[in-house]
Scaffold this active site. Structure first.
Site, mmCIF file in Angstrom:
data_model
loop_
_atom_site.group_PDB
_atom_site.id
_atom_site.type_symbol
_atom_site.label_atom_id
_atom_site.label_comp_id
_atom_site.label_asym_id
_atom_site.label_seq_id
_atom_site.Cartn_x
_atom_site.Cartn_y
_atom_site.Cartn_z
ATOM 1 N N TRP A 1 0.831 -1.211 0.000
ATOM 2 C CA TRP A 1 0.000 0.000 0.000
ATOM 3 C C TRP A 1 0.863 1.258 0.000
ATOM 4 C CZ3 TRP A 1 -0.338 4.082 3.438
ATOM 5 C CH2 TRP A 1 -1.453 4.927 3.324
ATOM 6 N N HIS A 2 2.026 1.148 0.685
ATOM 7 C CA HIS A 2 2.890 2.321 0.810
ATOM 8 C C HIS A 2 3.550 2.709 -0.501
ATOM 9 C CE1 HIS A 2 2.394 1.804 5.125
ATOM 10 N NE2 HIS A 2 2.866 3.021 5.257
ATOM 11 N N GLY A 3 3.683 1.771 -1.382
ATOM 12 C CA GLY A 3 4.312 2.150 -2.648
ATOM 13 C C GLY A 3 4.522 0.970 -3.562
ATOM 14 N N PHE B 1 2.245 8.453 -1.323
ATOM 15 C CA PHE B 1 1.442 7.264 -1.222
ATOM 16 C C PHE B 1 0.010 7.566 -1.653
ATOM 17 C CE2 PHE B 1 5.107 5.676 0.385
ATOM 18 C CZ PHE B 1 5.474 6.193 1.603
#
Lengths: 502, 339
Positions: free
Chosen positions: A317-319, A502
């Site tokens: 999700w962060h990247g 993000f």
């Protein structure tokens, strides 16, 4: 539009001042308009995505509530999930997946280079949680499209959280509470505090850590260690500063957003860390991923798998980069180990150390404070060390050459940082500062020490009485000191907030 | 809390801020000694001393001003004694050639790139010098350099770009390309508090090149090269030329393709370096219809000095500095006397 930009300094007072004069549907319309201006400032076309997400979830939630049979309800829910995750998947991960498949299979897939809309990871999760909560019967869907639109686009928390829940925020937006002078004062103080954390501490430390960690092979191990430690506080201060400003802005309108950080580095274990760090995300993952997967109800093995899967996805999700996946898996591993340990330890303690009193997990104080106990120090230190290691891949940036070609992946940079600290390299661990004077290094150490001390003293509730001061002259003086400190210590290059990516 | 409390808090905050700004202003202008860009042999700005390239020199009627804008070579990398720099020797050499009473300001900074040269050219023009001398080579304008942001951390040139008299001379395209639109940086040039913070708190790294020689002098033969000029590099050359003469159309400007140690250069690199005067002339001729360039001259010193007068490819030793000073003085002296 960035919080630490001139445009926002002009935009925010106007948005807040006008909102103070309006009521009812006019207020909603104004806030929605302001939020869309805020979001579309850099790229107006992205407002369309916001609108699509809003419209789909509004209709889907109505469908979920209206239909009584299971399959139409599920269809509506799936439509919401597919739309939100589809948008997220396309804009954020299409290029990443294509590159990864090409790297593994030589499939030669075209790699799309898609501009990532700011905040898409946040608002898609927020709208998705609304539809799921309606499906679960936890709340009734709103019939007011304006309320829905405002819930999705509310500008203080739109691009970097906190990820709100409809049950908490929608009611406040539907019928905004009357703001008081206390709200305004508290809001402004919180905003200034956040700006200072960002502009003074985070940017200042980032100036040092970024340069070191960009070319780790050029630095000694101690410099890399210091840089990673700086980064640990940069990311905390940067992200928590954004949350402070978001919460402060909302408070100025009389709206209470959820706390997103509760002094995370005071955590005694990884599980507690995730109840103190990016709380809105960790609770979202818990409620909408971990629990549906079975949580801890299906035995130890399944629980362990669930933890790893959730953190894998949390990392992703962060990247769209394998270094974030590695970061997530590391935390998954940590949670797995902690879960195993916390099951085994009571039995072991009973056999080996029967006289030792149980050290049960205490619920976290609503304000996040923790009482100080000497015996917690090793656990706090160990937890910080564990989290510290996880920041290595997080901080490691890829090197992009001319024409956008990746010359060094983030994982490769992370490897170099890791080698520089933990293995023997040409530069060695010790040595004179590389390209910096001792006095510059001392400045960084002093700023870092202040940040660390401030974190732990606040975590331990020291000075919490200051928050109850009401004397306007002292409050004004405090604001002035914050502004002066911020201006004096303006970092050489003020970066945008980290979590915007993000 | 009553409504009045908010006003009291706000008023207190504002008052304290005004007092703090006033104290900072007085401190900067009256109490804290500022390095002088005409008196220091090595550019004091290169250590982020917030020089602002002080106000134009208050000259006596026959005093002449020469401003040299160069890179680590002019700054004196590898040279321990700053009086050995060619910029320091130049006034004496000029005096020996009947060009006396000349002030030579050394605005060279290590790592000086094309974008920084454009900004300094704009600032130099404001000082109405008798002569601006650019001593450079291909590298600052090469494709490997011109796509980086302005190198803020070894000088404060990135903040210089926010001074109105500099900014007004720079094209919009330049400001956008090099992201010279940062409001925090703009704030630093306007607030005394911010300038005070810059002086005291900003790091003064010697990452690019130190002011005091920590000589490494570890030059390898055939190791120094450069990417070629690209479209952006040529555009920057043209901008530097244009901006230097923007204030006075007849401003005298000298472009010197700086001396390099051939032995330390790669064959391909040397070929590119040797073409630099041609690149300069090409840009000059493109502006030949513009009368602003009538007093701009290009000189080639690339192969002027033997390799044994260098410590590294781009850094002369003391002997090299002396020889270069003599050569330069002969040419500058003529130009200054002729005016």
């Amino acid at each position: 539009m960035l919080f630490n930009s001139l445009e926002f300094l002009i935009f925010a007072p106007i948005a807040l001042a006008v909102s103070a004069l309006l009521r009812g549907w006019l207020l909603k319309v104004w806030l929605i308009a302001a939020s869309y201006v805020f979001y579309g400032w850099a790229q107006p076309s992205f407002c369309l995505l916001l609108l699509v997400s809003t419209a789909v979830d509004f209709v889907a939630a109505q469908g979920v509530d209206r239909f009584k049979k299971a399959w139409p309800r599920r269809f509506c829910l799936l439509a919401s999930i597919a739309t939100n995750l589809g948008l997220l998947g396309y804009f954020k991960y299409a290029g990443f997946f294509a590159e990864s498949i090409n790297a593994l299979t030589d499939a030669g897939l075209p790699v799309p280079h898609i501009l990532l809309p700011a905040g898409i990871s946040f608002y898609t999760f927020q709208t998705l949680s609304y539809t799921v909560d309606v499906y679960r019967g936890k709340l009734k869907p709103t019939k007011n499209f304006l309320t829905m639109a405002l819930y999705v686009s509310f500008f203080p928390q739109l691009v970097a959280g906190p990820i709100e829940r409809a049950g908490h925020l929608m009611g406040q937006l539907d019928s905004p509470p009357n703001r008081t002078q206390e709200d305004v004062l508290a809001g402004i103080t919180r905003i200034l505090w956040g700006l200072m954390k960002k502009v003074v501490f985070a940017d200042w430390l980032s100036f040092y850590s970024k340069q070191i960690l960009a070319t780790p092979e050029n630095f000694h191990g101690w410099e890399l260690t210091l840089a990673v430690t700086c980064f640990a506080y940069v990311i905390y201060l940067d992200f928590s500063a954004y949350s402070d400003i978001a919460i402060g802005l909302a408070r100025c309108m009389g709206i209470r957003l959820r706390e997103n950080f509760k002094h995370p580095y005071i955590a005694r274990n990884v599980s507690e860390f995730w109840r103190r760090w990016h709380i809105s995300l960790s609770e979202w993952l818990r409620d909408y991923l971990y629990f549906p997967l079975g949580g801890s109800r299906k035995g130890h093995a399944r629980t362990s798998l669930n933890l790893v899967v959730v953190m894998f996805l949390g990392g992703l999700w962060h990247g769209a980069d394998w270094r974030f996946v590695l970061w997530g898996l590391w935390h998954g591993l940590g949670l797995l180990i902690y879960h195993t340990w916390s099951r085994a330890w009571p039995r072991l303690r009973g056999k080996l150390l029967p006289r030792l009193k149980p050290n049960n997990d205490r619920p976290i104080d609503p304000d996040g404070f923790a009482s100080f106990r000497i015996r917690d120090v090793p656990a706090v230190a160990l937890t910080f060390a564990f989290v510290w290691i996880s920041w290595i891949p997080f901080a490691a940036q890829p090197i992009i050459g001319p024409k956008g070609r990746v010359e060094q992946t983030g994982l490769q940079t992370a490897q170099k940082i890791f080698d520089g600290i933990f293995t023997t390299t040409d530069k060695g661990f010790f040595g004179n500062p590389t390209g910096w004077e001792i006095v510059d290094v001392l400045r960084v150490v002093i700023v870092l020490t202040i940040a660390v001390l401030a974190h732990y003293t606040r975590a331990l509730g020291i000075g919490r009485g200051l928050a109850s001061i009401r004397n306007p002259y002292i409050i004004g003086l405090f604001w002035a000191i914050v502004v002066i400190t911020s201006v004096l210590l303006l970092a050489p290059a003020s970066d945008r907030f980290i979590y915007f990516q993000f | 809390m009553k409504r009045l409390a908010l006003l009291k808090a706000g008023a207190t905050c504002l008052l304290v801020l005004i007092v703090a700004e006033a104290v900072a202003y007085v401190a900067l202008n009256a109490w804290i000694p500022q390095p002088h860009c005409y008196q220091a042999v090595r550019n004091p700005n290169a250590r982020r001393n917030w020089v602002r390239y002080t106000e134009p020199l208050d000259r006596e009627h026959d005093q002449k001003l020469v401003i040299i804008i160069s890179n680590s070579q002019g700054f004196g990398r590898e040279i321990e004694n700053e009086t050995d720099l060619y910029t320091a020797l130049l006034p004496q050499e000029l005096a020996a050639r009947n060009a006396s009473n000349v002030v030579v300001a050394n605005w060279s900074a290590g790592g000086m790139g094309g974008p920084e040269m454009v900004i300094l050219a704009a600032r130099a023009a404001e000082h109405n010098p008798d002569l601006i001398v650019f001593v450079s080579h291909t590298r600052p304008f090469s494709r490997g350099r011109v796509h980086d942001p302005i190198s803020f951390f070894n000088t404060d040139i990135s903040e210089l770009v926010y001074l109105p008299d500099v900014r007004n001379r720079l094209p919009e395209k330049f400001l956008n390309q090099y992201e010279a639109n940062d409001h925090a940086d703009a704030l630093k040039t306007r607030l005394s508090l911010a300038q005070l913070g810059t002086r005291w708190f900003e790091p003064r790294g010697d990452r690019w090149f130190p002011d005091i020689a920590k000589p490494h002098r570890a030059a390898k033969d055939k190791a120094y090269g450069t990417p070629k000029l690209d479209k952006t590099g040529r555009w920057l050359l043209a901008q530097t030329m244009r901006v230097a003469t923007a204030k006075r159309k007849n401003q005298s400007v000298l472009w010197v393709s700086m001396p390099l140690g051939k032995r330390y250069c790669t064959p391909g690199g040397w070929e590119t370096f040797a073409r630099f005067p041609d690149e300069l002339n090409e840009q000059l001729h493109k502006q030949i219809g513009d009368t602003a360039q009538v007093n701009t001259q290009v000189l080639d010193a690339t192969d002027l000095l033997p390799s044994n007068q260098f410590y590294t490819a781009a850094h002369m030793n003391e002997e090299g500095h002396a020889a270069f000073a003599q050569w330069l003085a002969a040419l500058i002296g003529e130009a200054l006397i002729a005016e």
